[in-house]
Design a protein around this motif. Sequence first.
Motif, mmCIF file in Angstrom:
data_model
loop_
_atom_site.group_PDB
_atom_site.id
_atom_site.type_symbol
_atom_site.label_atom_id
_atom_site.label_comp_id
_atom_site.label_asym_id
_atom_site.label_seq_id
_atom_site.Cartn_x
_atom_site.Cartn_y
_atom_site.Cartn_z
ATOM 1 N N ALA A 124 -8.943 21.907 82.022
ATOM 2 C CA ALA A 124 -8.880 21.008 83.087
ATOM 3 C C ALA A 124 -7.763 20.893 83.892
ATOM 4 C CB ALA A 124 -9.723 19.834 82.914
ATOM 5 N N LEU A 125 -6.724 20.664 83.309
ATOM 6 C CA LEU A 125 -5.323 20.396 83.791
ATOM 7 C C LEU A 125 -4.610 21.553 84.154
ATOM 8 C CD1 LEU A 125 -3.773 17.621 81.230
ATOM 9 C CD2 LEU A 125 -4.903 17.230 83.654
ATOM 10 N N THR A 126 -4.807 22.609 83.729
ATOM 11 C CA THR A 126 -4.394 23.907 84.431
ATOM 12 C C THR A 126 -5.019 24.351 85.574
ATOM 13 O OG1 THR A 126 -3.970 24.923 81.718
ATOM 14 C CG2 THR A 126 -3.934 26.390 83.825
ATOM 15 N N GLY A 127 -6.445 23.953 85.594
ATOM 16 C CA GLY A 127 -7.075 24.219 87.092
ATOM 17 C C GLY A 127 -6.574 23.194 87.918
ATOM 18 N N ARG A 128 -6.026 22.052 87.625
ATOM 19 C CA ARG A 128 -5.796 20.936 88.461
ATOM 20 C C ARG A 128 -4.179 21.344 89.030
ATOM 21 N NH1 ARG A 128 -2.966 15.826 88.839
ATOM 22 N NH2 ARG A 128 -4.340 14.488 90.677
ATOM 23 N N ALA A 129 -3.611 21.899 88.090
ATOM 24 C CA ALA A 129 -2.049 22.220 88.322
ATOM 25 C C ALA A 129 -2.046 23.339 89.430
ATOM 26 C CB ALA A 129 -1.450 22.821 87.151
ATOM 27 N N MET A 248 -7.534 13.605 77.900
ATOM 28 C CA MET A 248 -6.692 14.798 78.011
ATOM 29 C C MET A 248 -5.680 15.099 76.887
ATOM 30 S SD MET A 248 -7.840 16.192 80.712
ATOM 31 C CE MET A 248 -8.484 15.657 82.362
ATOM 32 N N VAL A 249 -5.144 14.195 76.410
ATOM 33 C CA VAL A 249 -4.090 14.347 75.211
ATOM 34 C C VAL A 249 -5.101 14.549 73.936
ATOM 35 C CG1 VAL A 249 -2.112 13.263 76.321
ATOM 36 C CG2 VAL A 249 -3.787 11.974 74.831
#
Length: 326
Positions: A124-129, A248-249
């Motif tokens: 999810a964070l990779t997509g947001r980045a 996330m973490v």
Amino acid sequence: MSDKMYISSSPHFRFNSSTRTIMLAVIISLIPEIIWGTVVFGFHALLAVLVSAACCVGFEYLFQKLTKQKIVVDNLSAVVTGILLALVCPPAVPLWMLILGDAVAIIVAKGIFGGIGSNVFNPALTGRAFMIISFPAAMGAGWIIPKTAHELDAVSSATALARISAGTFTSGDGLYLKYFLGNRAGCIGEVSILLILISFAFLLLCHIIDWRAPVAMVATVTVCTLIAGDNLPMALLGGGLMFGAVFMVTDYSTAPVTKPGRLVFGAGCGLITFLIRKFGGYPEGVMFSILIMNSVAPFLNNLCVRKYGYGKKVQNQLKNQIEEGK
């Protein structure tokens, strides 16, 4: 033989929880944030969550079909990825941008690495980045004044963290309470700290997540903020610190499996978050801090590994014998 592999830090215990059960619990914990985001920002926020979840399932199915892998979309991990990605986006984000982020999250960050359990970085964070780097204007300026706000002091085009970084932030009467309850602008799922804490308690009671990484992350940001003499309430209530710490973490695939490793992982996320907020070009550093620490999570698994069956005295003797043998 079973085709399932269970990976955890010693000692090893078997539980009946499956991937589907765990993901379902996470989805249930996210329902309050989804409902509140819809109430505050309108139907477009709910549409973003539904479209993102559906697209992530579709991309995972197509990728596994084309690469002739076993179809495992029923484990709900893609649904969780889609929901999380939508919740960490501005409520006015164009749906086509969100769909591109879904594709990167599922195919690039997850599928290419081998699927669930094999990915190095949080999908999810990779997509947001990817979305922030590709569409910085839309991701940074798509803030909406909450429909429940009585004053226009929350945010219009700049977040509170951005104004703190620029030195233009001023706190009004009841502002901190608004941020705690969620009557403010921000990303869809990050605005209500109260609901995030309720989700945190639910996941802890269900034994879905471990407390060490989230607490270490928030505690590190707290200590660093106090040392720097910055605005502690806004450091904790503003931005995505709480949401990132809870959802996330604690990601199983990209966080350490050892307890000491989780503490260091969370502390590292907190430190990098503070440094980016304080000295970086971005007012928010949660996303980048977690992705950076994802890359060192395998190394952290080797920290303070406990060898069962040996007392401390025996361990020291064996260590001395090994060193003398060298």
